[in-house]
Design an enzyme around this catalytic site. Structure first.
Site, PDB file in Angstrom:
ATOM      1  N   HIS A 123      -4.384   0.148  -6.996  1.00  0.00           N
ATOM      2  CA  HIS A 123      -5.270  -1.126  -6.970  1.00  0.00           C
ATOM      3  C   HIS A 123      -4.436  -1.918  -5.966  1.00  0.00           C
ATOM      4  O   HIS A 123      -3.278  -1.949  -5.726  1.00  0.00           O
ATOM      5  CB  HIS A 123      -5.250  -1.666  -8.180  1.00  0.00           C
ATOM      6  N   ASP A 200       2.055   0.108 -13.075  1.00  0.00           N
ATOM      7  CA  ASP A 200       0.767  -0.771 -13.190  1.00  0.00           C
ATOM      8  C   ASP A 200       0.096  -0.180 -14.444  1.00  0.00           C
ATOM      9  O   ASP A 200      -0.770   0.789 -14.333  1.00  0.00           O
ATOM     10  CB  ASP A 200       0.089  -0.505 -12.009  1.00  0.00           C
ATOM     11  N   GLN A 203      -4.746  -0.734 -16.582  1.00  0.00           N
ATOM     12  CA  GLN A 203      -5.526   0.106 -17.294  1.00  0.00           C
ATOM     13  C   GLN A 203      -5.265   0.742 -18.247  1.00  0.00           C
ATOM     14  O   GLN A 203      -5.936   1.643 -18.814  1.00  0.00           O
ATOM     15  CB  GLN A 203      -6.594   0.927 -16.072  1.00  0.00           C
ATOM     16  N   LYS A 226      -8.115  -7.793 -19.945  1.00  0.00           N
ATOM     17  CA  LYS A 226      -8.776  -6.399 -20.154  1.00  0.00           C
ATOM     18  C   LYS A 226      -8.247  -6.073 -21.429  1.00  0.00           C
ATOM     19  O   LYS A 226      -8.657  -4.788 -21.682  1.00  0.00           O
ATOM     20  CB  LYS A 226      -8.003  -5.614 -19.118  1.00  0.00           C
ATOM     21  N   CYS A 365     -11.215  -2.855  -5.606  1.00  0.00           N
ATOM     22  CA  CYS A 365     -10.166  -3.223  -5.231  1.00  0.00           C
ATOM     23  C   CYS A 365      -9.121  -2.057  -5.062  1.00  0.00           C
ATOM     24  O   CYS A 365      -7.959  -1.895  -5.220  1.00  0.00           O
ATOM     25  CB  CYS A 365      -9.394  -4.417  -6.284  1.00  0.00           C
TER      26      CYS A 365
HETATM   27  N1  C6P Z   1      -8.752  -4.291 -11.925  1.00  0.00           N
HETATM   28  C1  C6P Z   1     -11.341  -3.697 -11.819  1.00  0.00           C
HETATM   29  O1  C6P Z   1     -12.558  -3.758 -12.033  1.00  0.00           O
HETATM   30  P1  C6P Z   1      -5.710  -8.659 -12.404  1.00  0.00           P
HETATM   31  O2  C6P Z   1      -6.862  -8.780 -11.445  1.00  0.00           O
HETATM   32  O3  C6P Z   1      -4.664  -8.971 -12.020  1.00  0.00           O
HETATM   33  O4  C6P Z   1      -6.156  -9.086 -13.775  1.00  0.00           O
HETATM   34  O5  C6P Z   1      -5.486  -6.966 -12.633  1.00  0.00           O
HETATM   35  C2  C6P Z   1      -5.215  -6.282 -11.235  1.00  0.00           C
HETATM   36  C3  C6P Z   1      -5.339  -4.792 -11.468  1.00  0.00           C
HETATM   37  C4  C6P Z   1      -4.156  -3.987 -11.396  1.00  0.00           C
HETATM   38  N2  C6P Z   1      -4.140  -2.925 -11.547  1.00  0.00           N
HETATM   39  C5  C6P Z   1      -5.082  -2.055 -11.922  1.00  0.00           C
HETATM   40  C6  C6P Z   1      -5.124  -0.561 -12.085  1.00  0.00           C
HETATM   41  C7  C6P Z   1      -6.603  -2.943 -12.011  1.00  0.00           C
HETATM   42  O6  C6P Z   1      -7.446  -2.020 -12.529  1.00  0.00           O
HETATM   43  C8  C6P Z   1      -6.369  -4.102 -11.791  1.00  0.00           C
HETATM   44  C9  C6P Z   1      -7.799  -4.981 -12.140  1.00  0.00           C
HETATM   45  C10 C6P Z   1     -10.221  -4.571 -12.120  1.00  0.00           C
HETATM   46  O7  C6P Z   1     -10.833  -2.254 -11.623  1.00  0.00           O
HETATM   47  C11 C6P Z   1     -10.598  -5.837 -11.307  1.00  0.00           C
HETATM   48  S1  C6P Z   1     -10.401  -5.574  -9.616  1.00  0.00           S
END
Ligand code: C6P
Length: 408
Positions: A123, A200, A203, A226, A365
């Site tokens: 991401h 990371d 997810q 999430k 993203c």
């Molecule tokens: N992915 C998706 O729709 P934030 O935005 O900081 O809460 O999370 C960032 C992020 C980092 N790593 C992974 C693997 C992610 O999936 C995400 C966020 C969302 O897939 C929003 S772009």
């Protein structure tokens, strides 16, 4: 026993209509999950009865707020099996966790010629902070490729991890492919060449048990929104000795012990990295989310998502012209990304929306991943604790309608 009807009743939004007479079918939890009533109530109760600033006042409300805020940290530490609560830093979101490590650890430790290994399925949150650092510090970024089925090319790890690698930062679960990566194996490979490992977990933490000691990782980041918690807060876990040696990230109140006109002495962990009035209500909401998910059981959640995902992958694979991205079976977390020949993903999402079905369309993203696949976008349906087969059936019926609209 996983009582899905009782779980669905916990989420007030699931009974709403997105258009008159059109009930919500929420298949976008990977972007952000919905909130159970207990989380909404915990935050409401805090604001109604115990709100005050933390760590400052000697009055009763401030004490109560501080106890609740620090209590949430203990809950999160236990949830991810962090050895100590001070290894849990509250940040704005997973993205800020990566920026913190890149800014603080990266600037203090990396020199020209050093390498950071990422993967092609990351991401932007786990790409751009390192790209900013690389442009500034003359370090090199390398990317472990993925195979055609959306799994990492593990057989090429030796080629990409070298004595120059200082950090391997990778996702536990891909937000596009759904691939569940072998975290411990990747961490061990990084450590074998003397590199640190950052996970990371944006997810993965919401969907399956997390054990930072079992992972043996050095840093791990995730977001509250999430995992049934509020927006505005996330977590950076870091090994105590690493965090202790790192310089502060942001400056201001709460992160100092002493300030003079000549300089400052930083506070102890974890507050060294929490500048300014922290996210008090959000931490309390996150604590309530952790209690809620723990009550359902993370293993039970994972099993539920595995069966929903298997059902979805099977049903989607029967739609003509639909191409599923990512690996089959048990290596696949709770989402399904796909393309439909002849239809742009935004059109798919738009038509489904008219039937109340919320999915995500775009690059999620993860532009480099899509570039590698030779596509600019995909559609993604993602599942969570409350997803039922009937919602997958709605999705499939909706996709047949999309094909009709486009006369396919
Ligand atoms: N992915 C998706 O729709 P934030 O935005 O900081 O809460 O999370 C960032 C992020 C980092 N790593 C992974 C693997 C992610 O999936 C995400 C966020 C969302 O897939 C929003 S772009």
């Amino acid at each position: 026993m996983y009582d899905i009807e009782r779980i669905r009743a916990d989420f007030p939004i699931l009974t709403t209509e997105v258009y008159p007479g059109v009930p919500l079918v929420y298949l976008d939890s990977a972007a952000s999950s919905q909130k159970p009533l207990v989380v909404l109530e915990a935050m409401d109760d805090y604001y109604r009865h115990t709100h005050a600033n933390v760590h400052r006042g000697v009055h009763r409300l401030s004490e109560l707020a501080t106890t609740a805020y620090e209590g949430a940290r203990v809950q999160v530490a236990e949830f991810i099996h962090a050895p100590a609560p001070e290894e849990v830093i509250f940040v704005g979101n997973a993205t800020e966790g990566f920026n913190l490590v890149a800014y603080s650890w990266g600037r203090a430790n990396l020199r020209p010629g050093d390498e950071i290994l990422l993967t092609e399925m990351e991401h932007h949150a786990n790409l751009v902070p390192w790209q900013i650092l690389a442009a500034e510090r003359g370090i090199t970024l390398r990317y472990l490729p993925f195979r055609d089925d959306g799994t990492l090319a593990l057989e090429r790890l030796d080629e990409f991890l070298t004595e120059r690698t200082r950090l391997f930062s990778f996702t536990a679960v891909s937000n596009v492919f759904g691939t569940i990566n072998p975290v411990r194996q990747l961490v061990d490979a990084a450590h074998a060449v003397g590199a640190l490992a950052m996970v990371d977990a944006a997810q993965s933490v919401p969907h399956m048990p997390t054990d930072v000691v079992g992972f043996d990782c050095d840093f791990l980041a995730f977001s509250s929104h999430k995992m049934c918690g509020p927006t505005g807060i996330g977590v950076l876990y870091g090994r105590r000795e690493l965090l202790a040696a790192m310089p502060p990230f942001l400056g201001g109140g709460d992160m100092i012990r002493r300030v003079t006109f000549d300089g400052f002495i930083p506070n102890e962990l974890p507050w060294k990295f929490e500048a300014g009035t922290p996210r008090i209500a959000e931490a309390i909401g996150l604590g309530a989310a952790v209690t809620y998910l723990s009550g359902l059981g993370l293993e039970a959640i994972h099993q539920h998502e595995q069966s929903i995902t298997a059902y979805a992958l099977e049903a989607l694979s029967e739609i003509p012209g639909l191409r599923l991205l990512g690996p089959p079976g048990t290596q696949h977390g709770g989402l399904a990304s796909f393309t439909l020949e002849g239809v742009h993903p935004h059109d798919i999402a738009d038509i489904l929306d008219k039937s109340g079905i919320a999915i995500r369309a775009g690059h999620h993203c993860a532009m480099p991943l899509h570039h590698r696949l030779g596509i600019s976008a995909s559609a993604r349906a993602s599942f969570y604790v409350h997803t039922i087969p009937a919602e997958i059936d709605h999705l499939v019926a909706g996709l047949h309608r999309v094909r009709e609209v486009f006369r396919l």
